[in-house]
Design a protein around this motif. Structure first.
Motif, PDB file in Angstrom:
ATOM      1  N   GLY A  32       0.823  -1.199   0.000  1.00 17.93           N
ATOM      2  CA  GLY A  32       0.000   0.000   0.000  1.00 17.93           C
ATOM      3  C   GLY A  32       0.849   1.236   0.000  1.00 17.93           C
ATOM      4  O   GLY A  32       1.980   1.234  -0.490  1.00 17.93           O
ATOM      5  N   ASN A  41       3.779   9.009   4.743  1.00 21.07           N
ATOM      6  CA  ASN A  41       2.410   8.603   4.463  1.00 21.07           C
ATOM      7  C   ASN A  41       1.890   7.824   5.667  1.00 21.07           C
ATOM      8  O   ASN A  41       2.314   6.699   5.913  1.00 21.07           O
ATOM      9  N   PRO A  42       0.950   8.384   6.439  1.00 15.48           N
ATOM     10  CA  PRO A  42       0.453   7.675   7.631  1.00 15.48           C
ATOM     11  C   PRO A  42      -0.418   6.471   7.297  1.00 15.48           C
ATOM     12  O   PRO A  42      -0.764   5.702   8.185  1.00 15.48           O
ATOM     13  N   ASP A  43      -0.763   6.270   6.025  1.00 17.11           N
ATOM     14  CA  ASP A  43      -1.589   5.126   5.647  1.00 17.11           C
ATOM     15  C   ASP A  43      -0.873   3.794   5.832  1.00 17.11           C
ATOM     16  O   ASP A  43      -1.525   2.745   5.818  1.00 17.11           O
ATOM     17  N   PHE A  45       0.248   2.711   8.494  1.00 18.20           N
ATOM     18  CA  PHE A  45      -0.151   2.209   9.801  1.00 18.20           C
ATOM     19  C   PHE A  45      -1.655   1.981   9.881  1.00 18.20           C
ATOM     20  O   PHE A  45      -2.218   1.866  10.960  1.00 18.20           O
ATOM     21  N   ASP A  46      -2.320   1.887   8.744  1.00 18.24           N
ATOM     22  CA  ASP A  46      -3.745   1.628   8.697  1.00 18.24           C
ATOM     23  C   ASP A  46      -4.017   0.201   9.196  1.00 18.24           C
ATOM     24  O   ASP A  46      -3.196  -0.695   9.042  1.00 18.24           O
ATOM     25  N   SER A  47      -5.178  -0.003   9.797  1.00 16.96           N
ATOM     26  CA  SER A  47      -5.505  -1.327  10.341  1.00 16.96           C
ATOM     27  C   SER A  47      -5.592  -2.378   9.242  1.00 16.96           C
ATOM     28  O   SER A  47      -5.357  -3.567   9.499  1.00 16.96           O
ATOM     29  N   MET A  48      -5.910  -1.976   8.028  1.00 20.42           N
ATOM     30  CA  MET A  48      -5.947  -2.941   6.921  1.00 20.42           C
ATOM     31  C   MET A  48      -4.559  -3.513   6.650  1.00 20.42           C
ATOM     32  O   MET A  48      -4.404  -4.710   6.418  1.00 20.42           O
ATOM     33  N   HIS A  49      -3.540  -2.678   6.736  1.00 23.25           N
ATOM     34  CA  HIS A  49      -2.180  -3.113   6.408  1.00 23.25           C
ATOM     35  C   HIS A  49      -1.519  -3.893   7.538  1.00 23.25           C
ATOM     36  O   HIS A  49      -0.706  -4.775   7.276  1.00 23.25           O
ATOM     37  N   THR A  51      -3.221  -5.375  10.395  1.00 26.18           N
ATOM     38  CA  THR A  51      -4.020  -6.364  11.121  1.00 26.18           C
ATOM     39  C   THR A  51      -4.781  -7.284  10.185  1.00 26.18           C
ATOM     40  O   THR A  51      -4.648  -8.501  10.265  1.00 26.18           O
TER      41      THR A  51
END
Length: 77
Positions: A32, A41-43, A45-49, A51
């Motif tokens: 991602g 890019n803080p994405d 650490f998104d839960s999708m990536h 968890t």
């Protein structure tokens, strides 16, 4: 050829293919937004990536192991 010589039957191959497809989907979901030296890019650490995608990948690996260990049922016995 005698069917008893084959280690897998059709269901084993289908389960193996589904498991590999689930693993591929998990790895695609893990990839991602990336960061470089100039921007953050803080994405990442998104839960999708962090968890959901590893859980999907793990489920895929477990299904592959099940497909390998599953004993085919003999129709003759």
């Amino acid at each position: 050829m005698d069917k008893k010589n084959f280690a897998f039957d059709r269901v084993n191959y289908i389960l193996l293919a589904v498991g590999m497809l689930v693993v591929i989907i998990g790895f695609v979901l893990m990839s991602g937004g990336s960061s470089d030296e100039k921007t953050f890019n803080p994405d990442i650490f998104d839960s999708m990536h962090i968890t959901v995608a590893p859980l999907i990948t793990f489920i895929g690996f477990v299904s592959i192991v099940y497909a390998i260990l599953r004993k085919p049922k003999n129709s003759e016995e």
